[in-house]
Design a protein around this motif. Structure first.
Motif, PDB file in Angstrom:
ATOM      1  N   PRO A  32      44.078-104.636  48.478  1.00 38.90           N
ATOM      2  CA  PRO A  32      43.293-105.108  49.628  1.00 38.90           C
ATOM      3  C   PRO A  32      44.051-104.937  50.942  1.00 38.90           C
ATOM      4  O   PRO A  32      45.272-105.010  50.993  1.00 38.90           O
ATOM      5  CB  PRO A  32      43.066-106.588  49.302  1.00 38.90           C
ATOM      6  N   HIS A  33      43.306-104.718  52.006  1.00 39.80           N
ATOM      7  CA  HIS A  33      43.925-104.486  53.313  1.00 39.80           C
ATOM      8  C   HIS A  33      44.449-105.799  53.902  1.00 39.80           C
ATOM      9  O   HIS A  33      43.840-106.855  53.751  1.00 39.80           O
ATOM     10  CB  HIS A  33      42.900-103.868  54.262  1.00 39.80           C
ATOM     11  N   ARG A  34      45.567-105.697  54.590  1.00 40.54           N
ATOM     12  CA  ARG A  34      46.133-106.845  55.297  1.00 40.54           C
ATOM     13  C   ARG A  34      45.491-106.911  56.686  1.00 40.54           C
ATOM     14  O   ARG A  34      45.769-106.083  57.551  1.00 40.54           O
ATOM     15  CB  ARG A  34      47.655-106.703  55.400  1.00 40.54           C
ATOM     16  N   LEU A  35      44.662-107.917  56.899  1.00 46.43           N
ATOM     17  CA  LEU A  35      43.922-108.026  58.161  1.00 46.43           C
ATOM     18  C   LEU A  35      44.862-108.151  59.347  1.00 46.43           C
ATOM     19  O   LEU A  35      44.618-107.582  60.415  1.00 46.43           O
ATOM     20  CB  LEU A  35      42.969-109.222  58.106  1.00 46.43           C
ATOM     21  N   HIS A  36      45.953-108.908  59.192  1.00 40.28           N
ATOM     22  CA  HIS A  36      46.844-109.185  60.315  1.00 40.28           C
ATOM     23  C   HIS A  36      47.679-107.976  60.726  1.00 40.28           C
ATOM     24  O   HIS A  36      48.311-108.005  61.784  1.00 40.28           O
ATOM     25  CB  HIS A  36      47.776-110.352  59.971  1.00 40.28           C
ATOM     26  N   GLU A  37      47.694-106.921  59.918  1.00 43.88           N
ATOM     27  CA  GLU A  37      48.461-105.729  60.268  1.00 43.88           C
ATOM     28  C   GLU A  37      47.590-104.628  60.863  1.00 43.88           C
ATOM     29  O   GLU A  37      48.099-103.599  61.300  1.00 43.88           O
ATOM     30  CB  GLU A  37      49.187-105.191  59.026  1.00 43.88           C
ATOM     31  N   SER A  38      46.296-104.838  60.889  1.00 43.14           N
ATOM     32  CA  SER A  38      45.387-103.807  61.378  1.00 43.14           C
ATOM     33  C   SER A  38      45.446-103.696  62.907  1.00 43.14           C
ATOM     34  O   SER A  38      45.451-104.715  63.611  1.00 43.14           O
ATOM     35  CB  SER A  38      43.950-104.117  60.943  1.00 43.14           C
ATOM     36  N   GLU A  39      45.491-102.468  63.409  1.00 39.72           N
ATOM     37  CA  GLU A  39      45.466-102.237  64.859  1.00 39.72           C
ATOM     38  C   GLU A  39      44.040-102.200  65.387  1.00 39.72           C
ATOM     39  O   GLU A  39      43.832-102.295  66.592  1.00 39.72           O
ATOM     40  CB  GLU A  39      46.189-100.933  65.191  1.00 39.72           C
ATOM     41  N   ASP A  40      43.061-102.022  64.515  1.00 43.12           N
ATOM     42  CA  ASP A  40      41.656-101.983  64.918  1.00 43.12           C
ATOM     43  C   ASP A  40      40.826-102.683  63.845  1.00 43.12           C
ATOM     44  O   ASP A  40      40.378-102.069  62.881  1.00 43.12           O
ATOM     45  CB  ASP A  40      41.193-100.534  65.104  1.00 43.12           C
ATOM     46  N   LEU A  41      40.637-103.987  64.024  1.00 46.43           N
ATOM     47  CA  LEU A  41      39.927-104.761  63.007  1.00 46.43           C
ATOM     48  C   LEU A  41      38.459-104.343  62.892  1.00 46.43           C
ATOM     49  O   LEU A  41      37.902-104.343  61.783  1.00 46.43           O
ATOM     50  CB  LEU A  41      40.011-106.248  63.328  1.00 46.43           C
ATOM     51  N   ASP A  42      37.830-103.981  64.010  1.00 51.72           N
ATOM     52  CA  ASP A  42      36.427-103.563  63.934  1.00 51.72           C
ATOM     53  C   ASP A  42      36.280-102.350  63.025  1.00 51.72           C
ATOM     54  O   ASP A  42      35.364-102.284  62.191  1.00 51.72           O
ATOM     55  CB  ASP A  42      35.892-103.232  65.334  1.00 51.72           C
ATOM     56  N   GLU A  43      37.196-101.399  63.167  1.00 48.56           N
ATOM     57  CA  GLU A  43      37.147-100.206  62.333  1.00 48.56           C
ATOM     58  C   GLU A  43      37.432-100.556  60.873  1.00 48.56           C
ATOM     59  O   GLU A  43      36.793-100.035  59.949  1.00 48.56           O
ATOM     60  CB  GLU A  43      38.168 -99.176  62.856  1.00 48.56           C
TER      61      GLU A  43
END
Length: 498
Positions: A32-43
């Protein structure tokens, strides 16, 4: 998540690991993706929607597993079904198993507190009833006067300079100033309180000290209002039949203050940014095709002040969005992704005027009780600002704007603008881009009366004495009786009080 799950075969025998799709399945690379590490949460949310549907597995800090709810209908079902989902983090499996450490970055959002937004049942009715009852006493006509007055005062600070930062000098100050009026503590509003609230919500190294300062202010105010009640929200909260303790009142004042501050500051910043960067949007606003309240509502769809809410928790095993949710699982209320769910918004460029079914204020038993306060501060404040500064323009390239992002929100750092310098205005007057005209001292129907020499204000209407009328035989002759007055002249004389 527990290491043992219910059997997927219906045999009743426990399976050796988490079921497919569970947030705990496949931790680490490729999982699963780590939300807090994402540079573009919308994408990222759109990728998760494509991969998993309206409910997707994800990770937050320290690889704590959660479900992120991406679908509009699924979010509404979750917040509106208290029999299946609640806000009590004490039932959260990662919490009970020690995966969530005391210093977890999201602890202020997650930790259970005895406040209306975390409890349920009779206790929720008691606390929520007190908050809603106190809010219901607000006079919104007076509230809008406070908003306009504080807008005037804030704009007066920078109007003569011709430049300003509408985030740091306006959007972050107006909600705090107005909320202090509502809570009955206008004298407590100052730059330090704004800085403390902003710092506490950022989660910086000094956040604890800033939070302590805010709580000390609220503690002194609560004690003062207990001894000297007034006609403000705090006094009504203290006198409500629910009989809240001073600690409960103070905690709910903190909740109201912080939620209204962060939510409304972001909302004002977002609306002003679109006005300054989207010519079509501004043309609609200036041309009367869109009102400021409609512009605020459009912003609540396109860029909600909070992108997610932490968190809801499953009280029992259930199904949501095609995923098997186990008792004790945590779920994020996905406001931003839910608002752009292609099942309800196939065309994101379509105007959403008049449609309030967005998720910006949550829903169900925990729907934001103060949402109309936030709307009033945003639409009255933005309208008053644009009345004062109709020529305001962005003072940088749009791609130079910067945001401070987190899983919970996306906060515009600054909004530099320029305009022709303007003189300060009386804070008691209606905001205007031009000096107000002189007020009349009396009513007058008919042609304008001449002004007395050296006077800039019309004098009260005075009926001059009627001079003797010379008859056809010359001076001294008896004049013919005057003709009867017509209906219009009689009306005019009655109106003037003759």
């Amino acid at each position: 998540m527990t290491s043992e799950t219910h059997s997927l075969t219906g045999t009743g025998e426990p399976a050796p690991g988490p079921p497919p799709g569970c947030p705990a399945h496949g931790l680490g690379p490729g999982g699963p993706h780590r939300l807090h590490e994402s540079e573009d949460l919308d994408e990222l949310y759109e990728r998760l929607r494509d991969q998993h549907g309206p409910v997707a597995p994800a990770l937050i800090h320290d690889d704590v597993p959660v479900w992120v709810v991406l679908g509009h209908a699924e979010n509404l079902h979750m917040v509106s079904t208290p029999a299946q989902f609640c806000r009590d983090s004490r039932i959260w499996t990662p919490w009970k198993e020690g995966m969530v450490k005391p210093d977890h970055p999201l602890m202020p959002h997650i930790a259970w507190q005895p406040i209306a937004s975390h409890v349920e049942g009779d206790e929720h009715k008691r606390l929520r009833g007190a908050v809603s009852g106190a809010i219901s006493t607000i006079d919104f006509r007076s509230l809008r006067r406070h908003i306009r007055r504080h807008t005037q005062r804030l704009v007066n600070r920078f109007c003569e300079e011709g430049r300003a930062d509408l985030v740091g000098q306006f959007a972050e100050h107006l909600p705090m100033a107005v909320m202090c009026e509502i809570l009955g503590m206008p004298d407590e509003y100052d730059d330090r309180l704004v800085e403390a609230a902003r710092d506490a919500l950022k989660g910086t190294d000094t956040a604890i000290a800033s939070h302590t300062h805010v709580m000390e202010v609220l503690g002194r105010h609560t004690a003062r209002r207990r001894a000297e009640p007034g006609e403000d929200l705090t006094s009504h909260l203290l006198s409500h039949p629910a009989e809240l303790t001073e600690d409960e009142v103070r905690e709910h004042l903190r909740l109201i203050l912080f939620a209204a501050y962060e939510n409304t500051a972001n909302l004002i910043s977002n609306v002003l940014r679109v006005v300054l960067t989207d010519p079509g949007f501004r043309a609609q606003l200036s041309g009367g095709q869109m009102t400021v309240p409609e512009a605020v509502e459009q912003s609540l769809w396109d860029e909600p002040p909070f992108s997610t809410i932490f968190a809801y928790f499953a009280k029992q095993e259930t199904e949501l969005g095609g995923q098997r949710i186990r008792a004790g699982d945590g779920l994020l209320l996905g406001i931003a992704p839910g608002n752009v769910d292609p099942r309800i918004r196939p065309d994101l460029s379509a105007n959403m005027q008049g449609n309030r079914s967005h998720l910006a204020f949550g829903g169900g038993p925990h729907e934001c009780p103060g949402q109309d306060i936030g709307r009033a501060i945003a639409d009255s404040g933005v309208d008053a600002l644009l009345m004062r500064l109709p020529d305001v323009q962005l003072d940088c390239d749009e791609d130079e704007l910067r945001w401070r992002s987190s899983i919970a929100s996306r906060h515009l750092v600054e909004l530099p603008v320029r305009f022709e310098p303007k003189p300060p205005q009386d804070v008691t007057q209606a905001p205007s881009h031009a000096p107000a005209g002189a007020q009349r001292t009396g009513w007058h129907v008919g042609p304008p009366l001449p002004l007395p020499v050296g006077d800039s204000q019309p004098s009260p209407v005075v009926t001059p004495p009627v001079p003797p009328v010379a008859g056809p035989a010359g001076p001294g002759a008896v004049a013919e009786p005057p003709r009867p007055l017509g209906a219009w002249r009689r009306l005019v004389r009655w109106w003037r009080g003759y």
